[in-house]
Design an enzyme around this catalytic site. Structure first.
Site, mmCIF file in Angstrom:
data_model
loop_
_atom_site.group_PDB
_atom_site.id
_atom_site.type_symbol
_atom_site.label_atom_id
_atom_site.label_comp_id
_atom_site.label_asym_id
_atom_site.label_seq_id
_atom_site.Cartn_x
_atom_site.Cartn_y
_atom_site.Cartn_z
ATOM 1 C CD GLU A 41 -2.760 1.138 2.530
ATOM 2 O OE1 GLU A 41 -3.883 1.655 2.466
ATOM 3 O OE2 GLU A 41 -2.295 0.624 3.578
ATOM 4 C CE LYS A 114 -7.503 0.941 3.608
ATOM 5 N NZ LYS A 114 -6.339 1.639 4.213
ATOM 6 C CB CYS A 154 -4.145 -1.539 4.776
ATOM 7 S SG CYS A 154 -3.181 -1.040 6.238
#
Length: 265
Positions: A41, A114, A154
């Site tokens: 990321e 995301k 994440c």
């Protein structure tokens, strides 16, 4: 078997520096026989402020960061999952934190924005991604030559319902920039849980070290098998891990403990 690799970086605020680091590490991974390579990321830049995300944001389908990923995938004949980069969003002052996938011809094969945005606050540190990022709203998988791959990023790791929504995957990827504080207590446990409960390989590429901005990320890039065993790990600093996806192993785990078939909800 298929070889996969994950790259760990300690990204700086300078995009050109990070591109050269990524180029070197991707070439190393390809040289070790990797068919698929995962970047972490925020690999193009970890800056001092949210304003830098806006400054470096690219229009989807156009820009030097995307050109680099496409060219590097094609040159090395690999599938490249580009961690995340900032893409222009429709909401003024905010970006999308997006994971782009390129096939071995350098073609964009998938995009995932995301969904879950990180928020964390203590007396010494605080983060709120929603101040500068628009969350996505679509679950994304793609078909690689060896099977289905699920895309997550994440903080998504804390939401198991996302991974259930993938269906049966051969591989789940997690590019990340976990903080040192949360990573040392939760990172490995959550990754192994996602592998065990979904009976899939999990490949996680992390930021790992002390950044030029002063931020410290946890690292521990790793590959985990469907039984929850860690097959490769890099604790800190930049580098590459390479491991094999053993599909006989995958089938054996699912046959001996058919938990996916026992689901009721």
């Amino acid at each position: 078997m298929t070889k996969v690799a994950a790259i760990q970086m300690v990204s700086t605020p300078v995009v050109t520096e990070n591109i050269e680091t990524a180029r070197r590490l991707i070439d190393e991974a390809a040289g070790k026989g990797a068919d698929l390579v995962l970047l972490p990321e925020y690999w193009p830049s970890i800056g001092h402020s949210d304003a830098e995300r806006l400054q470096h944001a690219e229009v989807y389908g156009n820009g030097p960061i995307q050109d680099f990923m496409a060219e590097t995938a094609r040159k090395n004949g690999i599938w490249l999952i580009g961690g995340t980069l900032s893409l222009v969003s429709r909401e003024p002052g905010k970006v999308k934190n997006s994971c782009l996938v390129y096939n071995d011809k350098g073609e964009n094969a998938a995009r995932y924005d995301k969904i879950h945005l990180f928020g964390f606050s203590t007396a010494r540190e605080s983060y709120d991604e929603s101040l500068a990022i628009c969350g996505g709203d679509e679950v994304v998988t793609f078909d690689a030559p060896f099977g289905k791959v699920g895309l997550s990023v994440c903080y998504d790791l804390r939401f198991p319902e996302l991974y259930r929504a993938f269906g049966e995957c051969a591989l789940i990827v997690v590019p990340a920039a976990f903080t040192y504080t949360t990573g040392k207590v939760h990172w490995e446990i959550l990754l192994r849980a996602r592998a065990i409960e979904n009976q899939a390989y999990v490949l996680a590429a992390a930021q790992g070290g002390r950044h030029r901005t002063g931020r410290r990320t946890w690292g521990h890039t790793m590959l985990i098998d469907p039984w929850g065993e860690i097959k490769a790990v890099l604790p800190e600093e930049e580098g590459v891990i390479v491991g094999e996806l053993d599909f006989d192993r995958l089938a054996s785990v699912r046959e001996k403990l058919p938990a996916l078939k026992h689901r009721k909800l």
